[in-house]
Scaffold this motif. Structure first.
Motif, PDB file in Angstrom:
ATOM      1  N   ILE A  65      61.018   2.913  -4.269  1.00  0.00           N
ATOM      2  CA  ILE A  65      62.038   2.845  -5.324  1.00  0.00           C
ATOM      3  C   ILE A  65      63.344   2.282  -4.766  1.00  0.00           C
ATOM      4  O   ILE A  65      64.020   1.478  -5.411  1.00  0.00           O
ATOM      5  CB  ILE A  65      62.248   4.241  -5.938  1.00  0.00           C
ATOM      6  CG1 ILE A  65      60.973   4.729  -6.611  1.00  0.00           C
ATOM      7  CG2 ILE A  65      63.387   4.216  -6.956  1.00  0.00           C
ATOM      8  CD1 ILE A  65      61.056   6.155  -7.123  1.00  0.00           C
ATOM      9  N   GLY A  81      64.000  -0.940  -6.635  1.00  0.00           N
ATOM     10  CA  GLY A  81      64.756  -0.529  -7.809  1.00  0.00           C
ATOM     11  C   GLY A  81      66.151  -1.131  -7.838  1.00  0.00           C
ATOM     12  O   GLY A  81      66.644  -1.700  -6.853  1.00  0.00           O
ATOM     13  N   MET A 123      69.966   7.176  -9.165  1.00  0.00           N
ATOM     14  CA  MET A 123      69.877   5.955  -9.951  1.00  0.00           C
ATOM     15  C   MET A 123      70.901   6.041 -11.083  1.00  0.00           C
ATOM     16  O   MET A 123      71.070   7.109 -11.686  1.00  0.00           O
ATOM     17  CB  MET A 123      68.459   5.769 -10.510  1.00  0.00           C
ATOM     18  CG  MET A 123      68.270   4.511 -11.356  1.00  0.00           C
ATOM     19  SD  MET A 123      66.608   4.371 -12.058  1.00  0.00           S
ATOM     20  CE  MET A 123      65.641   4.160 -10.562  1.00  0.00           C
ATOM     21  N   CYS A 155      62.305   2.902 -16.292  1.00  0.00           N
ATOM     22  CA  CYS A 155      62.578   2.152 -15.064  1.00  0.00           C
ATOM     23  C   CYS A 155      61.554   2.489 -13.986  1.00  0.00           C
ATOM     24  O   CYS A 155      61.076   1.600 -13.259  1.00  0.00           O
ATOM     25  CB  CYS A 155      63.990   2.447 -14.569  1.00  0.00           C
ATOM     26  SG  CYS A 155      65.310   1.812 -15.618  1.00  0.00           S
ATOM     27  N   LEU A 167      58.376   0.064 -12.201  1.00  0.00           N
ATOM     28  CA  LEU A 167      58.182  -0.103 -10.757  1.00  0.00           C
ATOM     29  C   LEU A 167      56.739   0.136 -10.331  1.00  0.00           C
ATOM     30  O   LEU A 167      56.432   0.031  -9.141  1.00  0.00           O
ATOM     31  CB  LEU A 167      59.113   0.847  -9.995  1.00  0.00           C
ATOM     32  CG  LEU A 167      60.608   0.530 -10.088  1.00  0.00           C
ATOM     33  CD1 LEU A 167      61.429   1.596  -9.376  1.00  0.00           C
ATOM     34  CD2 LEU A 167      60.920  -0.851  -9.522  1.00  0.00           C
TER      35      LEU A 167
END
Length: 295
Positions: free
Chosen positions: A99, A103, A117, A155, A159
């Motif tokens: 991530i 990300g 995040m 989100c 991924l």
């Protein structure tokens, strides 16, 4: 020296603006001179200059008008929701390193074993653990909190993780309000045994309610901070505490009333000049299908 426009040789320049630019030449005659009256300097007078654009608009409001505006606004108590904390689970293991590498708007806190995040709209921050638990903070309403939680889950799904939006709940809500009067917190804490007042540790009175379950911080200025499990409990706690603190109200001085009224009028003026809406409406990037998204 006077100037006159040459009558011949008019040509349009090729700069694309379509305007005709004239050439000028000096003349010694006075027949075509531009009248001198157009070039007269403005006379300096002793009258004060009007700087109304630089002055505060509320300076033109008298003290009595400010007091009347404050008295009219006293029955209204605005409850402001500052933070809504929610949590949910994605029911799968999350590789925090993957991530952090792939990300966006993420920060890997390896010492804490979690990733943070952030979203811009709604402006929220999520704490993500490898077990699949996610905590979201920063929303200003329960609807915005759930919307932000689903966007964080989306989100993670983009991924490549097998994400399922599950076990969503609102954990905590922080709200504030300002009473239209000051409060004698010493007398209030002596009367009510539920109140805990330690001026050496905290300037406010801590008041705990069982039904609705909430914790209130009451200050002498009339400001009240409420922590409760939901927005409805915050409102119920304010409605419960209002008659209790009203008994120990302390009248504000005229200067304090004028200052508060002036501040409120200034806020109203600025809000009218810049009516920006909070929130951003629908998100085009957010898929609304309910497949694999059981609440």
């Amino acid at each position: 020296m006077a100037t006159a426009v040459q009558k011949n040789g008019l040509k349009t320049l090729s700069n694309g603006n379509g305007r005709v630019h004239h050439t000028v030449q000096p003349l010694n005659g006075y027949d075509t001179m531009i009248p001198q009256a157009q070039y007269e300097q403005p006379q300096i007078t002793d009258e004060p200059v009007n700087n109304s654009l630089k002055q505060d608009p509320t300076d033109y409001i008298s003290g009595e008008q400010l007091v009347e505006a404050q008295e009219e606004a006293e029955p209204e108590i605005d409850i402001v929701i500052n933070n809504v904390v929610c949590s949910f689970s994605v029911r799968c293991h999350l590789n925090l390193r993957e991530i952090a590498l792939n990300g966006m708007n993420v920060e890997y806190r390896k010492e804490n074993g979690m990733i943070t995040m952030k979203l811009r709209r709604p402006y929220t921050t999520a704490s993500i653990w490898s077990s699949g638990k996610v905590t979201c903070t920063g929303a200003t309403s329960e609807e915005a909190a759930k919307q932000a939680a689903r966007r964080f889950a989306r989100c993670l799904q983009k991924l490549g993780f097998n994400v399922k939006f599950n076990n969503y709940r609102v954990v905590n809500v922080l709200g504030t309000c300002s009473m239209p009067f000051a409060i004698r917190i010493n007398s209030f804490s002596e009367r009510h045994r539920e109140a805990d007042y330690e001026p050496e540790l905290h300037p406010g009175v801590t008041y705990k309610l069982q039904n609705p379950k909430a914790t209130l911080k009451i200050f002498s200025t009339g400001s009240v901070t409420v922590t409760a499990p939901s927005v409805a409990d915050v409102q119920a706690a304010i409605e419960h505490i209002f008659p209790l603190v009203y008994e120990f109200r302390k009248e504000r001085s005229k200067e304090e009333i004028e200052a508060l009224a002036k501040k409120k009028l200034k806020q109203d003026m600025y809000s009218d000049l810049d009516p920006t809406a909070r929130g951003g409406g629908a998100d085009d990037d957010m898929d609304t299908d309910e497949e694999n998204w059981g609440d």
